[in-house]
Motif scaffolding. Structure first.
Motif, PDB file in Angstrom:
ATOM      1  N   GLU A 140       0.912  -1.139   0.103  1.00 29.90           N
ATOM      2  CA  GLU A 140      -0.071   0.140   0.025  1.00 29.90           C
ATOM      3  C   GLU A 140       0.841   1.231   0.074  1.00 29.90           C
ATOM      4  O   GLU A 140       0.563   2.041  -0.835  1.00 29.90           O
ATOM      5  N   LYS A 141       1.654   1.265   0.728  1.00 22.53           N
ATOM      6  CA  LYS A 141       2.891   2.391   0.828  1.00 22.53           C
ATOM      7  C   LYS A 141       3.483   2.778  -0.564  1.00 22.53           C
ATOM      8  O   LYS A 141       3.618   3.798  -1.031  1.00 22.53           O
ATOM      9  N   GLU A 142       3.964   1.478  -1.162  1.00 22.37           N
ATOM     10  CA  GLU A 142       4.566   1.709  -2.610  1.00 22.37           C
ATOM     11  C   GLU A 142       3.612   2.195  -3.534  1.00 22.37           C
ATOM     12  O   GLU A 142       3.885   3.276  -4.320  1.00 22.37           O
ATOM     13  N   LEU A 143       2.156   1.652  -3.611  1.00 16.68           N
ATOM     14  CA  LEU A 143       1.277   2.266  -4.357  1.00 16.68           C
ATOM     15  C   LEU A 143       0.880   3.842  -4.099  1.00 16.68           C
ATOM     16  O   LEU A 143       0.734   4.512  -5.132  1.00 16.68           O
ATOM     17  N   LEU A 144       0.720   3.986  -2.964  1.00 12.23           N
ATOM     18  CA  LEU A 144       0.502   5.667  -2.571  1.00 12.23           C
ATOM     19  C   LEU A 144       1.635   6.450  -3.134  1.00 12.23           C
ATOM     20  O   LEU A 144       1.048   7.515  -3.357  1.00 12.23           O
ATOM     21  N   THR A 145       2.883   6.000  -2.956  1.00 10.21           N
ATOM     22  CA  THR A 145       4.169   6.857  -3.408  1.00 10.21           C
ATOM     23  C   THR A 145       4.146   7.100  -4.667  1.00 10.21           C
ATOM     24  O   THR A 145       4.234   8.216  -5.331  1.00 10.21           O
ATOM     25  N   ALA A 146       3.712   5.990  -5.366  1.00 12.89           N
ATOM     26  CA  ALA A 146       3.695   6.037  -7.083  1.00 12.89           C
ATOM     27  C   ALA A 146       2.423   6.780  -7.300  1.00 12.89           C
ATOM     28  O   ALA A 146       2.673   7.602  -8.377  1.00 12.89           O
ATOM     29  N   GLY A 147       1.394   6.649  -6.801  1.00 13.03           N
ATOM     30  CA  GLY A 147       0.187   7.296  -7.214  1.00 13.03           C
ATOM     31  C   GLY A 147      -0.006   8.879  -7.125  1.00 13.03           C
ATOM     32  O   GLY A 147      -0.228   9.415  -8.057  1.00 13.03           O
ATOM     33  N   ARG A 148       0.753   9.175  -5.917  1.00 11.12           N
ATOM     34  CA  ARG A 148       0.825  10.628  -5.698  1.00 11.12           C
ATOM     35  C   ARG A 148       1.800  11.100  -6.684  1.00 11.12           C
ATOM     36  O   ARG A 148       1.336  12.555  -7.304  1.00 11.12           O
ATOM     37  N   ALA A 149       2.874  10.647  -6.853  1.00 12.20           N
ATOM     38  CA  ALA A 149       3.799  11.279  -7.928  1.00 12.20           C
ATOM     39  C   ALA A 149       3.131  11.300  -9.367  1.00 12.20           C
ATOM     40  O   ALA A 149       3.303  12.259 -10.040  1.00 12.20           O
ATOM     41  N   LEU A 150       2.575  10.200  -9.836  1.00  9.45           N
ATOM     42  CA  LEU A 150       1.969  10.100 -10.865  1.00  9.45           C
ATOM     43  C   LEU A 150       0.750  11.330 -11.186  1.00  9.45           C
ATOM     44  O   LEU A 150       0.588  12.026 -12.085  1.00  9.45           O
ATOM     45  N   LEU A 151      -0.001  11.520 -10.263  1.00  8.68           N
ATOM     46  CA  LEU A 151      -1.109  12.714 -10.236  1.00  8.68           C
ATOM     47  C   LEU A 151      -0.500  13.859 -10.293  1.00  8.68           C
ATOM     48  O   LEU A 151      -0.705  14.710 -11.030  1.00  8.68           O
ATOM     49  N   ARG A 152       0.864  14.100  -9.347  1.00  8.61           N
ATOM     50  CA  ARG A 152       1.316  15.462  -9.617  1.00  8.61           C
ATOM     51  C   ARG A 152       2.259  15.689 -10.823  1.00  8.61           C
ATOM     52  O   ARG A 152       1.984  16.841 -11.730  1.00  8.61           O
ATOM     53  N   ALA A 153       2.386  14.733 -11.665  1.00 12.18           N
ATOM     54  CA  ALA A 153       3.142  14.711 -12.732  1.00 12.18           C
ATOM     55  C   ALA A 153       1.978  15.031 -14.057  1.00 12.18           C
ATOM     56  O   ALA A 153       2.198  15.671 -14.785  1.00 12.18           O
ATOM     57  N   ASP A 154       1.043  14.456 -13.877  1.00 13.35           N
ATOM     58  CA  ASP A 154      -0.061  14.263 -14.818  1.00 13.35           C
ATOM     59  C   ASP A 154      -0.819  16.187 -14.618  1.00 13.35           C
ATOM     60  O   ASP A 154      -0.984  16.509 -15.768  1.00 13.35           O
ATOM     61  N   ALA A 155      -0.734  16.284 -13.422  1.00 20.89           N
ATOM     62  CA  ALA A 155      -1.384  17.776 -13.396  1.00 20.89           C
ATOM     63  C   ALA A 155      -0.443  18.816 -13.609  1.00 20.89           C
ATOM     64  O   ALA A 155      -1.084  19.920 -14.148  1.00 20.89           O
ATOM     65  N   THR A 156       0.657  18.704 -13.023  1.00 24.95           N
ATOM     66  CA  THR A 156       1.653  19.904 -13.029  1.00 24.95           C
ATOM     67  C   THR A 156       2.668  19.748 -14.173  1.00 24.95           C
ATOM     68  O   THR A 156       3.377  20.593 -14.447  1.00 24.95           O
ATOM     69  N   GLY A 157       2.920  18.529 -14.481  1.00 24.13           N
ATOM     70  CA  GLY A 157       4.122  18.357 -15.814  1.00 24.13           C
ATOM     71  C   GLY A 157       5.264  17.792 -15.094  1.00 24.13           C
ATOM     72  O   GLY A 157       6.317  17.577 -15.622  1.00 24.13           O
TER      73      GLY A 157
END
Length: 212
Positions: free
Chosen positions: A110-127
């Motif tokens: 769960e920790k691994e997924l949350l770390t990756a999911g947060r980073a992916l969303l930030r990259a998607d939204a802000t580049g």
């Protein structure tokens, strides 16, 4: 050829018989004719299916098939902070997510997924950080105008859960951001799918998939 004239008495008898028959028919009860059902004047509301492919959701709509039946959107929404609450309401959002979907993954995964999911969303939204996932963000080496301002981007809550199928998981993220037009909206929701990785020991257990 000459036709013999009918007897006046026969004509009178025939007339009397016809009159009696006519009166008898008039006195018989008529059959019940089925009547049309009354027309209701009440308008029926049209039920629209839930969504699905839709633009970014502004209200929280925790209504995925993996959610418990008791966790309806109306019940959850009533427990959420109002729009514009700021960081003070983020804890309430996090608790609402956790109540909707109890944890079902090992803590490390769960920790691994949350770390990756947060980073992916930030990259998607802000580049920011798109080069880390070239498959998810093709052409990430080129200059990209961010859809949301970095300074006004904030992840309000996140959980990682199984996605109902073997080897599948999803990260549910609730976030706030200001778009290019200057409009700030919180309580946005994004789901990011992951697939279990069969890689060398020590590597990441989950690989992100492109959002559809």
């Amino acid at each position: 050829m000459t036709t013999t004239p009918r007897s006046p008495q026969l004509l009178l008898v025939s007339t009397a018989v016809l009159a009696i028959v006519g009166l008898t028919l008039l006195g018989l009860p008529r059959g019940n004719t089925p009547t049309a059902p009354p027309t209701s004047t009440t308008a029926h509301a049209t039920t629209h299916p839930a969504s699905t492919a839709s633009p970014p959701k502004t209200p929280l709509e925790f209504s995925r098939s993996t959610a418990p039946a008791a966790s309806t959107p109306s019940a959850l929404t009533s427990a959420l902070p109002p729009h514009g609450e700021g960081t003070a309401g983020d804890r309430t959002v996090q608790k609402s997510l956790e109540a909707a979907w109890p944890a079902d993954l090992p803590a490390a995964e769960e920790k691994e997924l949350l770390t990756a999911g947060r980073a992916l969303l930030r990259a998607d939204a802000t580049g920011i950080g798109r080069a880390q996932w070239p498959v998810i963000f093709p052409g990430s080496g080129k200059a990209v105008a961010p859809a949301f301002a970095t300074a006004r981007f904030r992840i309000q809550a996140a959980i990682a859960r199984r996605d109902g199928r073997p080897g599948k998981a999803v990260v549910h993220l609730v976030w706030a951001g200001q778009d290019r037009g200057g409009t700030f909206t919180d309580l946005r929701i994004t789901d990011w799918p992951f697939t279990r990785t069969t890689s060398q020991k020590g590597g990441p257990a989950w690989t992100p998939q492109p959002r559809t």
